[in-house]
Each structure stands twice: as structure tokens, then as C-alpha cells.
Design a protein around this motif. Structure first.
Motif, mmCIF file in Angstrom:
data_model
loop_
_atom_site.group_PDB
_atom_site.id
_atom_site.type_symbol
_atom_site.label_atom_id
_atom_site.label_comp_id
_atom_site.label_asym_id
_atom_site.label_seq_id
_atom_site.Cartn_x
_atom_site.Cartn_y
_atom_site.Cartn_z
ATOM 1 N N VAL A 132 0.827 -1.217 0.000
ATOM 2 C CA VAL A 132 0.000 0.000 0.000
ATOM 3 C C VAL A 132 0.854 1.256 0.000
ATOM 4 O O VAL A 132 0.367 2.330 0.372
ATOM 5 C CB VAL A 132 -0.944 -0.005 1.224
ATOM 6 C CG1 VAL A 132 -1.948 -1.139 1.140
ATOM 7 C CG2 VAL A 132 -0.137 -0.134 2.515
ATOM 8 N N ASP A 133 2.105 1.154 -0.427
ATOM 9 C CA ASP A 133 2.959 2.338 -0.367
ATOM 10 C C ASP A 133 2.609 3.357 -1.443
ATOM 11 O O ASP A 133 2.998 4.527 -1.352
ATOM 12 C CB ASP A 133 4.429 1.941 -0.493
ATOM 13 C CG ASP A 133 4.700 1.176 -1.776
ATOM 14 O OD1 ASP A 133 3.715 0.781 -2.447
ATOM 15 O OD2 ASP A 133 5.885 0.957 -2.107
ATOM 16 N N GLU A 134 1.848 2.973 -2.474
ATOM 17 C CA GLU A 134 1.535 3.897 -3.556
ATOM 18 C C GLU A 134 0.526 4.950 -3.137
ATOM 19 O O GLU A 134 0.636 6.107 -3.534
ATOM 20 C CB GLU A 134 1.029 3.136 -4.771
ATOM 21 C CG GLU A 134 2.088 2.211 -5.391
ATOM 22 C CD GLU A 134 1.576 1.524 -6.644
ATOM 23 O OE1 GLU A 134 0.393 1.720 -6.971
ATOM 24 O OE2 GLU A 134 2.352 0.782 -7.271
ATOM 25 N N TYR A 135 -0.504 4.575 -2.342
ATOM 26 C CA TYR A 135 -1.519 5.568 -1.972
ATOM 27 C C TYR A 135 -1.396 6.001 -0.515
ATOM 28 O O TYR A 135 -1.990 6.996 -0.114
ATOM 29 C CB TYR A 135 -2.936 5.038 -2.243
ATOM 30 C CG TYR A 135 -3.336 3.815 -1.455
ATOM 31 C CD1 TYR A 135 -3.960 3.921 -0.227
ATOM 32 C CD2 TYR A 135 -3.108 2.542 -1.975
ATOM 33 C CE1 TYR A 135 -4.333 2.808 0.483
ATOM 34 C CE2 TYR A 135 -3.488 1.420 -1.276
ATOM 35 C CZ TYR A 135 -4.106 1.553 -0.053
ATOM 36 O OH TYR A 135 -4.477 0.430 0.642
ATOM 37 N N ILE A 136 -0.686 5.270 0.344
ATOM 38 C CA ILE A 136 -0.451 5.733 1.711
ATOM 39 C C ILE A 136 0.820 6.588 1.776
ATOM 40 O O ILE A 136 0.991 7.407 2.682
ATOM 41 C CB ILE A 136 -0.371 4.536 2.674
ATOM 42 C CG1 ILE A 136 -1.696 3.778 2.691
ATOM 43 C CG2 ILE A 136 -0.046 4.981 4.099
ATOM 44 C CD1 ILE A 136 -1.742 2.635 3.660
ATOM 45 N N LYS A 137 1.721 6.352 0.827
ATOM 46 C CA LYS A 137 2.952 7.146 0.729
ATOM 47 C C LYS A 137 3.885 6.948 1.923
ATOM 48 O O LYS A 137 4.449 7.903 2.474
ATOM 49 C CB LYS A 137 2.629 8.643 0.582
ATOM 50 C CG LYS A 137 1.733 8.976 -0.598
ATOM 51 C CD LYS A 137 2.349 8.543 -1.926
ATOM 52 C CE LYS A 137 1.465 8.937 -3.095
ATOM 53 N NZ LYS A 137 2.029 8.484 -4.396
ATOM 54 N N ILE A 138 4.033 5.692 2.356
ATOM 55 C CA ILE A 138 5.016 5.368 3.381
ATOM 56 C C ILE A 138 5.826 4.179 2.889
ATOM 57 O O ILE A 138 5.333 3.337 2.118
ATOM 58 C CB ILE A 138 4.369 5.056 4.753
ATOM 59 C CG1 ILE A 138 3.405 3.881 4.646
ATOM 60 C CG2 ILE A 138 3.686 6.278 5.334
ATOM 61 C CD1 ILE A 138 2.809 3.468 5.978
ATOM 62 N N GLY A 139 7.057 4.080 3.334
ATOM 63 C CA GLY A 139 7.919 3.000 2.907
ATOM 64 C C GLY A 139 7.651 1.701 3.641
ATOM 65 O O GLY A 139 6.909 1.634 4.628
ATOM 66 N N SER A 140 8.290 0.650 3.143
ATOM 67 C CA SER A 140 8.079 -0.671 3.738
ATOM 68 C C SER A 140 8.666 -0.746 5.143
ATOM 69 O O SER A 140 8.090 -1.378 6.031
ATOM 70 C CB SER A 140 8.709 -1.738 2.847
ATOM 71 O OG SER A 140 10.099 -1.494 2.674
ATOM 72 N N SER A 141 9.807 -0.090 5.351
ATOM 73 C CA SER A 141 10.401 -0.123 6.691
ATOM 74 C C SER A 141 9.521 0.582 7.714
ATOM 75 O O SER A 141 9.383 0.129 8.858
ATOM 76 C CB SER A 141 11.788 0.518 6.659
ATOM 77 O OG SER A 141 11.702 1.870 6.227
ATOM 78 N N THR A 142 8.882 1.689 7.285
ATOM 79 C CA THR A 142 7.967 2.394 8.188
ATOM 80 C C THR A 142 6.733 1.553 8.485
ATOM 81 O O THR A 142 6.224 1.535 9.618
ATOM 82 C CB THR A 142 7.557 3.734 7.575
ATOM 83 O OG1 THR A 142 8.719 4.471 7.207
ATOM 84 C CG2 THR A 142 6.725 4.545 8.555
ATOM 85 N N THR A 143 6.249 0.812 7.471
ATOM 86 C CA THR A 143 5.088 -0.056 7.679
ATOM 87 C C THR A 143 5.401 -1.169 8.668
ATOM 88 O O THR A 143 4.601 -1.483 9.564
ATOM 89 C CB THR A 143 4.640 -0.656 6.334
ATOM 90 O OG1 THR A 143 4.392 0.402 5.397
ATOM 91 C CG2 THR A 143 3.382 -1.484 6.512
#
Length: 419
Positions: free
Chosen positions: A13-24
Motif C-alpha cells: 500500500v505504499d503507492e496511496y499511503i505514501k510510506i515506505g516498507s520499513s515504516t510499515t
């Protein structure tokens, strides 16, 4: 929550939430740690007296007096296991690296105990020595329960387990390759009640896909945090939906406060606490008590007084003892005509002896199978005795070689005639 419930990757979901995988990943771990810190004392609490009374009441209704929970292990695939650990976490039958989860569940799918740190090469016996599932029993902190099974007293509760576990008094296992009807009936009921933990594992994997799919984290401590958080959420759902079950149970009580223990001063003498610990550890692993409890649980019980059944009423479809049979079938002239079969003294199956009347005289009867087994054993013993007698006769009639001594002189004919 989407990662826990659907098992999606961190960068989905990084395309529409705009957060990276490490942050997730960091946010997911913080969510799990928050759940554990806030709700672990409620939804992963130890068994208290009020919970024990409810579970024992339900277990008695299910036919296992003294049973509290079911115990088993589950393998969770670990995709990103470090290369240095692959030999330790890879088991031959699994074909991949796994982490073992040991859990204990009750009848309503509430998971009471969770331990996730064992490598996949271990089996259920090796895993049992690592988690603190029996520490409260060995330390004398577990609630004592006094109950009777087949008119024999017991003071230790037990778990339902599969056949790989040790023969401890705290386990009641199924019978491998049951032969008699009583063994088959006991195995059927034991395996049916033991499916509580299997059912809990299935529901847990169905609700949280992250557990059903291979783990993609690198640290085993993070896997334990995710597992404990999912189990806490699972117990929340169980508490909310417990009233919608087909068989309704009362709600569990809140946990009591947790006390702290003080350090004991160093001493060379054997402390009473240590002696009690050794005694409790021995009682926990006594195989004789395990076999006695299993045999007592297998015996058919009277429908009225729960004592060992002696006969079976075909009209009432009930097993009764001598005293209850006399009370029931002397009420009026109609019930005296009920057809009753005597139960076998050994396996408690139906025997050919049957009859009607107000009261049966207490007798000891055997079924055809037990009579045949007894006769075969007697014949084998007789054959062994005959073989022993034959060996003794052979020993008495053995040919002893002539010793290397000088034979006596041969007498002459004249001397013989003179004599």
C-alpha cells in the motif's frame, strides 16, 4: 492491521499511503507491542480459581472429570530464516525452516498459553522441556483440585494430548491401535475433545493470514511479538462471540493481582521449598499415576452416581451399578421387565449374560473375548511349564562323559568262579 489480517507485504500500500516498507513494518510491530503491553494481563492471563471452576464444570459435562485444557504444537514457516540457522530450524518432513508454536486451548477456543522460540527440528517432547507450562505446578502455585475417577482420588488436573507426549499424570493420551470396544470408545471421545487445540489453530490461521503464510521477518523475537498479538486479538474475539456459540458458557472473571517473590538467602541446607519442588516434579512425571488415570477414565460410569458400571439396561440405554439398578428397577412392576446385560469385569463390554427382574445379585462376568484371551494365556503358561519340565528332565538324563581315570582291574575267570 491489514498485514495481520490479510498477510500482505509491507510495500503493498505504499503507492496511496505514501510510506515506505520499513515504516510499515515498524508501525506494525509498534501496534503489536502496544496490544501486548495493554491487554496481555487480561487476555493472556494465567489460570485462576474462577476460570478453573468453569473449565472443570464444562469438562465434567463432556465426560472428562479433572481435564482443564488441550495441548499441542504447530509449525510456522519461516521464509527469511538466517542462513546460519537453517540447519537448526529445518526438519526433514517439513522440507523448510519452521518455528514451533506450543499452545494450550480450552473448549471455547480461548488460548491460555503460547510459546514461540523453539526451532523446527524439535518434536513435541523436546519442546515440552523449554516453555514454563508446568512451572506453577512444580513451584506449588497451581490450584489444587480434588476429584474422584472410578472411586479413586486424584489431586492434579490434566491436559488432553496426542500419543507422542510422555506418560505423565498431567496428560491423558489416546490409545494407539485400540482393540476392544471400550478402548475404541475412549479413543473416539478423547480425540474429539482434544480437537479443541487443533480447532483453535485453524481459527487463528483463518483470521490472521500472516500466520498462515511463511513469515518474512528476520528476527525470531519479532515473530514472537506478532504471534502473541494475534492470540490476544483472537481471545478478544472469543470473549465477544462466546455467547453466540451453540453451547453457551459463562463469562470469565478478571485476573487477580500478580504478586512478587523475594530472593531466598543462600544456604547449604535443603530448603523446604526446594524439597516441595522436587516432590512436585516427581509427582508431575509419575507414569504409574498416568496409567491409572487413563484406565479409570476408560471405565464406564454409572449414569446416576458416577461409580463403576456393572450392567447395561437396554430399555433405558443406561449403564448402572448394582445399587442404582436396584433403586431404579424396583420402582414398579413395569420397570422390573427391563432387559439388562451384565458388563465384562475386565473390558466392560456387553456379555451374553442377561435377564430381567427387580434386582440382580452382584456377580463377576466375562465376555467371550476376555475368556478367550484368558484361556490363551493359561495355555501359554502351561506350555511354558511343560517346556521347563522337559528341560529339567533333559538335564537329569544328560550323558556325562567318562572321566580320564584309571578303570578298575578286570577279574580273572578263576576268581569269578571261586566267588
Amino acid at each position: 492491521m491489514r498485514m495481520l489480517a490479510y498477510g500482505v507485504a509491507a510495500d503493498t500500500v505504499d503507492e496511496y499511503i505514501k510510506i515506505g516498507s520499513s515504516t510499515t513494518l515498524e508501525c506494525s510491530l509498534r501496534l503489536c507491542k502496544g496490544d501486548i503491553r495493554l491487554y496481555e494481563q487480561v487476555y493472556l492471563r494465567a489460570l485462576i480459581q474462577d476460570d478453573l471452576q468453569i473449565i472443570l464444570h464444562v469438562s465434567e459435562m463432556r465426560g472428562f472429570l479433572g481435564m482443564i485444557r488441550s495441548i499441542d504444537c504447530m509449525h510456522w514457516k519461516w521464509k527469511n530464516c538466517p542462513k546460519a540457522w537453517e540447519g537448526q530450524f529445518t526438519k526433514g518432513d517439513k522440507g523448510t525452516t519452521t518455528v514451533i508454536l506450543e499452545a494450550v486451548a480450552s473448549h471455547d477456543l480461548w488460548i491460555w498459553h503460547v510459546f514461540l522460540r523453539c526451532p523446527g527440528t524439535l518434536n513435541d517432547i523436546n519442546v515440552l522441556d523449554r516453555p514454563p507450562v508446568f512451572d506453577d505446578v512444580e513451584q506449588g502455585k497451581a490450584p489444587r483440585v480434588n476429584y474422584f475417577v472410578n472411586q479413586r482420588p486424584y489431586n492434579m488436573t490434566y491436559y488432553l494430548a496426542d500419543g507422542i507426549y510422555h506418560s505423565y499424570p498431567t496428560f491423558v493420551k489416546s490409545i494407539r491401535l485400540p482393540q476392544s470396544e471400550l478402548d475404541k470408545l475412549f479413543t473416539k471421545h478423547q480425540e474429539g475433545c482434544r480437537k479443541d487445540i487443533e480447532h483453535a489453530f485453524g481459527v487463528l490461521q483463518a483470521r490472521f493470514k500472516i500466520i498462515c503464510e511463511p513469515a518474512r521477518l528476520w528476527d525470531i523475537a519479532d515473530l514472537g511479538i506478532i504471534m502473541r498479538s494475534c492470540i490476544i486479538l483472537q481471545n478478544m474475539i472469543v470473549e465477544d462471540e462466546r455467547d453466540t456459540y451453540a453451547q453457551r458458557w459463562t463469562d470469565f472473571e478478571q485476573p487477580r493481582g500478580i504478586g512478587s517473590s523475594t530472593m531466598q538467602p543462600y544456604s547449604t541446607e535443603v530448603l523446604p521449598a526446594f524439597a516441595n519442588h522436587v516432590r512436585a516434579r516427581f509427582e508431575l512425571r509419575d507414569p504409574d499415576v498416568h496409567h491409572e488415570l487413563q484406565v479409570d477414565e476408560m471405565k464406564k460410569k454409572c449414569e446416576l452416581c458416577k461409580s463403576p458400571a456393572k450392567l447395561f439396561c437396554e430399555s433405558d440405554q443406561a449403564s448402572l451399578c448394582w445399587e442404582c439398578d436396584a433403586k431404579v428397577h424396583t420402582a414398579n412392576f413395569i420397570v422390573t421387565k427391563h432387559h439388562r446385560f451384565l458388563l465384562c469385569h475386565i473390558c466392560q463390554s456387553l456379555t451374553p449374560w442377561h435377564g430381567t427382574g427387580p434386582k440382580f445379585v452382584p456377580t463377576i462376568s466375562l465376555c467371550n473375548h476376555c475368556v478367550a484371551v484368558t484361556n490363551n494365556n493359561d495355555e501359554d503358561n502351561d506350555q511354558d511349564d511343560d517346556d521347563d519340565d522337559t528341560e529339567d528332565d533333559d538335564e537329569e538324563n544328560q550323558v556325562v562323559p567318562w572321566k580320564s581315570t584309571t578303570p578298575p582291574p578286570v577279574s580273572s575267570c578263576s576268581s569269578n568262579s571261586a566267588n
